[in-house]
Design a protein around this motif. Structure first.
Motif, mmCIF file in Angstrom:
data_model
loop_
_atom_site.group_PDB
_atom_site.id
_atom_site.type_symbol
_atom_site.label_atom_id
_atom_site.label_comp_id
_atom_site.label_asym_id
_atom_site.label_seq_id
_atom_site.Cartn_x
_atom_site.Cartn_y
_atom_site.Cartn_z
ATOM 1 N N LEU A 1 -6.099 -12.603 7.204
ATOM 2 C CA LEU A 1 -6.116 -13.147 5.847
ATOM 3 C C LEU A 1 -5.699 -14.607 5.862
ATOM 4 C CD1 LEU A 1 -4.673 -10.253 3.673
ATOM 5 C CD2 LEU A 1 -6.999 -11.095 3.759
ATOM 6 N N MET B 1 -3.114 -11.727 -4.145
ATOM 7 C CA MET B 1 -3.141 -12.960 -3.356
ATOM 8 C C MET B 1 -4.525 -13.190 -2.752
ATOM 9 S SD MET B 1 0.108 -14.273 -2.871
ATOM 10 C CE MET B 1 0.063 -14.959 -1.243
ATOM 11 N N VAL B 2 -5.116 -12.106 -2.246
ATOM 12 C CA VAL B 2 -6.442 -12.232 -1.640
ATOM 13 C C VAL B 2 -7.455 -12.639 -2.700
ATOM 14 C CG1 VAL B 2 -8.284 -10.977 -0.490
ATOM 15 C CG2 VAL B 2 -5.922 -10.572 0.172
ATOM 16 N N VAL C 1 -7.328 -16.377 -3.757
ATOM 17 C CA VAL C 1 -7.870 -17.296 -2.758
ATOM 18 C C VAL C 1 -9.389 -17.168 -2.713
ATOM 19 C CG1 VAL C 1 -7.936 -17.833 -0.320
ATOM 20 C CG2 VAL C 1 -5.781 -17.288 -1.384
ATOM 21 N N TRP C 2 -9.852 -15.929 -2.756
ATOM 22 C CA TRP C 2 -11.291 -15.680 -2.712
ATOM 23 C C TRP C 2 -12.001 -16.378 -3.872
ATOM 24 C CZ3 TRP C 2 -14.368 -12.272 -5.893
ATOM 25 C CH2 TRP C 2 -15.658 -12.075 -5.391
ATOM 26 N N MET D 1 -8.943 -16.752 5.354
ATOM 27 C CA MET D 1 -8.997 -17.010 3.911
ATOM 28 C C MET D 1 -7.861 -17.882 3.416
ATOM 29 S SD MET D 1 -10.157 -13.320 2.470
ATOM 30 C CE MET D 1 -10.429 -13.974 0.837
ATOM 31 N N LYS D 2 -6.963 -18.284 4.332
ATOM 32 C CA LYS D 2 -5.830 -19.131 3.950
ATOM 33 C C LYS D 2 -4.915 -18.477 2.920
ATOM 34 C CE LYS D 2 -8.056 -23.441 5.154
ATOM 35 N NZ LYS D 2 -9.401 -22.868 5.451
ATOM 36 N N VAL D 3 -4.760 -17.154 2.994
ATOM 37 C CA VAL D 3 -3.795 -16.476 2.135
ATOM 38 C C VAL D 3 -2.419 -16.617 2.788
ATOM 39 C CG1 VAL D 3 -3.130 -14.295 1.089
ATOM 40 C CG2 VAL D 3 -5.525 -14.804 1.450
ATOM 41 N N ILE E 1 4.232 -14.455 2.143
ATOM 42 C CA ILE E 1 4.285 -13.481 1.056
ATOM 43 C C ILE E 1 3.625 -12.164 1.464
ATOM 44 C CG2 ILE E 1 3.641 -13.038 -1.333
ATOM 45 C CD1 ILE E 1 5.638 -15.241 -1.048
ATOM 46 N N THR E 2 2.428 -12.255 2.080
ATOM 47 C CA THR E 2 1.742 -10.993 2.402
ATOM 48 C C THR E 2 2.562 -10.167 3.391
ATOM 49 O OG1 THR E 2 0.421 -12.220 3.995
ATOM 50 C CG2 THR E 2 -0.630 -11.681 1.927
ATOM 51 N N VAL F 1 -0.484 -8.046 -2.628
ATOM 52 C CA VAL F 1 -1.332 -8.548 -1.541
ATOM 53 C C VAL F 1 -2.766 -8.703 -2.041
ATOM 54 C CG1 VAL F 1 -2.292 -8.027 0.724
ATOM 55 C CG2 VAL F 1 0.107 -7.577 0.281
ATOM 56 N N MET G 1 5.379 -8.448 1.581
ATOM 57 C CA MET G 1 4.887 -7.332 0.769
ATOM 58 C C MET G 1 4.530 -6.143 1.663
ATOM 59 S SD MET G 1 4.961 -8.190 -2.331
ATOM 60 C CE MET G 1 6.255 -9.369 -2.264
ATOM 61 N N LEU G 2 3.891 -6.439 2.798
ATOM 62 C CA LEU G 2 3.488 -5.362 3.693
ATOM 63 C C LEU G 2 4.706 -4.661 4.302
ATOM 64 C CD1 LEU G 2 0.368 -6.947 5.404
ATOM 65 C CD2 LEU G 2 0.424 -5.121 3.721
ATOM 66 N N ILE H 1 1.901 -18.478 -7.179
ATOM 67 C CA ILE H 1 0.693 -18.889 -6.467
ATOM 68 C C ILE H 1 -0.535 -18.429 -7.244
ATOM 69 C CG2 ILE H 1 -0.618 -18.603 -4.336
ATOM 70 C CD1 ILE H 1 2.058 -18.170 -2.899
#
Lengths: 313, 359
Positions: B131, A292-293, A296-297, B135-137, B141-142, A289, B145-146, A244
């Motif tokens: 998120l 990924m943020v 997108v940002w 923000m469309k994350v 996946i997040t 994480v 990971m968390l 991604i």
């Protein structure tokens, strides 16, 4: 100052390459399926089964090459399996991916116990397991830093670099890659051009399986030289995140995987300064994480910028 | 779901389960075990004694709660794969609060521990939800990971700052006041009073999902977010809310483990409990009643599988294989059916052509 020097040395970069390689390989597989429009989160499970097959192959035949062949062969089968379900039976790719991951955990644990009678971690009963060879070139060794970095890596590290290039060439510079991409973007136009999009999808999932198998093989025969239960420890998911992050473009995905490898290696280094290993193990996951943020940002900002420019003129 | 639809779904489910059990038996036979022995041991292990039944019920309650947690988020179109991490944090937070409040009346302390668990799980789910919505994350996946991050973090706490001074405990926090513990309903089994709380939560989730406007709005949001927005539903807020509720339920599951069995946070507080529940929810297509029933079956398989491993040496991971085979079948059900129908239609067409009928 000494502490910083002991963290930031050439070993850190060597470790980066070692930890990044399985992620690179799995990500290359995953980006294939992403190009045909079916993001495979089952790479995690495929990798785990690949790691197991590689160890079994190497143990049964006494050679790492057979281990690699096993891992790739079983990986191809898994890719076919995934393809049949998602393409032929039109199953939800997310559900199949999740089920594949759970299945892989159960299967490898079951087989480890029934085939070898061991549990947890595999120890070759007859001594050493044949692992991937490390390659060195004398002429490279004479170059200071670079020589240390490029020499003495396991075979698959170099293979993964070549594969990044090959995948890029295939996807963006050959007709096959063009068909592959259009199978994901405009399957109908591909069909009217006389090509079967489903065939491209099968090709992608087969490649994905094979590459994930290789990733697993590097994990068990190159990186750790044993198999242990659930050893993939979310690396497959990190590979998906790298895909991604790099928008399915092999070189960019490669850089993302290197970044992940660096974070992971940095975490391991910090253990030597006395930071708890449980704490440093968090690094790669939180790093992913954040990655990924960030991606997108950045793309949102780019979109806003593009929307603003015509007005400014 | 329409009645006819539901019937054909049930039939496919039964066939899938039967086929998966047969395949499981074949795997047992191939690895040199007697499948009949294996399955009968499994039945015995799950229902053979009151203690076994208690364990099965306790396991089913866990699966049911984690399954419903998956479903409530999935109904609003957001996938919570992070329940495992939320469960760990819930267990850790409640264990910490429970140990700190030693001596306080249980009527005050236990609700606070429940709150702590829900807050920890809910907040940890809030992060990926925001998120995703703002923000469309990608939340899949997040949350994964968390999960790993939370598990390692809790293991750090249990081995480091919050490690108990008690002797004989390798890694774990201080134990909570015994007065706060749920008491066991059946001697030596894992069934505790927490099952009543679990039943209340399950009922509430079913009620909200199926009988309230909020549940309907969640469903609309999950099916078509844009449509939901245009019909005046605050889709984003609803998605975040359902994810937080999902996380809070997972946190409670962690609390039940600590206050029912372990008395403290230990690293093995959960063994992928959330993924098991998620599997149940996926098989039942996020239908609450279906999840409640199916978790009984899966719970029995889990408990029976452990007995099978103890008594016949058949690895209990076989159960995971059988369960994932069920989900493969169910995920492919529609595709297999339509390909059958297509083949039949083709045959019919070929036949009618041969007969010389005009089309």
């Amino acid at each position: 100052m000494n502490e910083i020097a002991s963290i930031l040395n050439i070993g850190l970069l060597q470790n980066t390459l070692r930890t990044a390689t399985p992620v690179v390989l799995a990500a290359l597989g995953c980006l294939m399926t992403d190009h045909v429009g079916m993001m495979n989160i089952g790479v995690e499970g495929m990798m785990l089964i690949g790691a197991f097959s590689a160890v079994m192959g190497s143990w049964l035949c006494g050679s790492w090459a057979m281990g690699l062949l096993f891992a790739m062969g079983i990986g191809l089968l898994l890719g076919l399996f995934y393809g049949v379900f998602v393409i032929k039976f039109k199953s939800d790719e997310f559900i199949i991916g999740v089920a594949l991951n759970i299945f892989a955990g159960g299967l490898t644990t079951f087989l480890l116990r029934t085939l070898t009678g061991q549990s947890g971690t595999f120890h070759a009963p007859d001594g050493e397991l044949s692992t991937l060879p490390r390659l060195t070139a004398d002429w490279l060794g004479s170059i200071p830093l670079l020589g240390d970095l490029l020499n003495n890596n396991t075979l698959l590290v170099y293979v993964s670099w070549v594969l990044v290039l090959l995948c890029w060439l295939m996807i963006y510079r050959t007709p096959l890659g063009f068909w592959l991409r259009s199978a994901g973007e405009h399957p109908d136009s591909l069909r009217s051009a006389g090509r079967n999009p489903d065939r491209m999808k099968y090709l992608a999932s087969l490649l994905c399986g094979m590459l994930s198998g290789l990733a697993g093989a590097h994990l068990s025969l190159g990186y750790l030289s044993t198999f242990s239960e659930n050893m993939s420890s979310s690396r497959g998911f990190i590979a998906v995140a790298c895909v991604i992050f790099g928008r399915s473009n092999p070189p960019k995905v490669f850089l993302a995987a290197l970044l992940f490898g660096f974070i992971d290696a940095l975490g391991m280094r910090l253990q030597s300064v006395g930071i708890s290993s449980a704490l440093t193990s968090i690094f790669p996951y939180v790093g992913t994480v954040l990655m990924m943020v960030l991606v997108v940002w950045r793309s949102e900002r780019r979109k806003k910028k593009m929307a603003r420019t015509p007005l400014a003129q | 779901m329409k009645a006819g639809n539901r019937f054909s779904y049930l039939v496919s489910l039964l066939i899938s389960v039967a086929a998966a059990l047969l395949l499981g038996g074949a795997i047992m036979a191939l690895s040199g075990y007697n499948p009949l022995d294996g399955y009968s041991l499994m039945l015995q292990g799950a229902f053979g004694s009151t203690r076994a039944i208690g364990n099965t019920l306790a396991k089913s309650a866990t699966l049911c709660l984690t399954g419903l947690a998956t479903a409530i988020a999935a109904q609003a179109g957001i996938f919570n794969v992070g329940g495992e991490g939320q469960l760990y944090l819930g267990a850790m937070a409640s264990a910490y609060v429970g140990a700190r409040l030693t001596g306080v009346s249980p009527w005050i302390a236990v609700p606070l521990c429940l709150l702590a668990a829900m807050a920890a799980g809910g907040l940890y789910a809030y992060l990926p939800a925001v998120l995703k919505v703002k923000m469309k994350v990608d939340e899949v996946i997040t949350t994964i990971m968390l999960n790993s991050a939370a598990i390692y973090f809790c293991s750090y706490l249990a081995n480091g700052p919050l490690k108990t001074a008690e002797k004989g405990v390798s890694a774990g926090t201080d134990s909570v006041d015994p007065a706060f513990m749920f008491s066991r309903l059946i001697k030596r089994s894992n069934l505790t009073e927490s099952i009543f709380l679990a039943a209340i939560i399950a009922l509430l989730v079913w009620y909200v999902m199926k009988k309230t406007t909020t549940g309907f709005e969640m469903k609309l949001t999950g099916q078509n977010q844009r449509f939901a927005k245009y019909s005046g539903i605050k889709a984003g807020r609803l998605a975040i809310l359902s994810m937080v509720v999902s996380g809070a339920i997972c946190g409670l599951v962690g609390m039940f483990e600590v206050f029912g069995l372990h008395t403290r946070f230990i690293e093995s507080v959960s063994n992928e409990f959330y993924y098991d529940g998620m599997l149940v929810a996926m098989i039942m297509r996020y239908n609450p009643v279906g999840i409640i029933l199916m978790s009984l079956f899966f719970g029995a398989m889990k408990i029976g599988g452990t007995a099978m491993e103890l008594n016949a040496g058949i690895p209990s991971s076989l159960i995971i294989i059988v369960q994932s085979i069920i989900i493969f079948f169910m995920a492919a059900e529609e595709g297999i059916l339509t390909s059958f129908q297509a083949r039949r239609a083709k045959k019919k067409a070929a036949l009618s052509l041969r007969k010389g009928d005009t089309l």
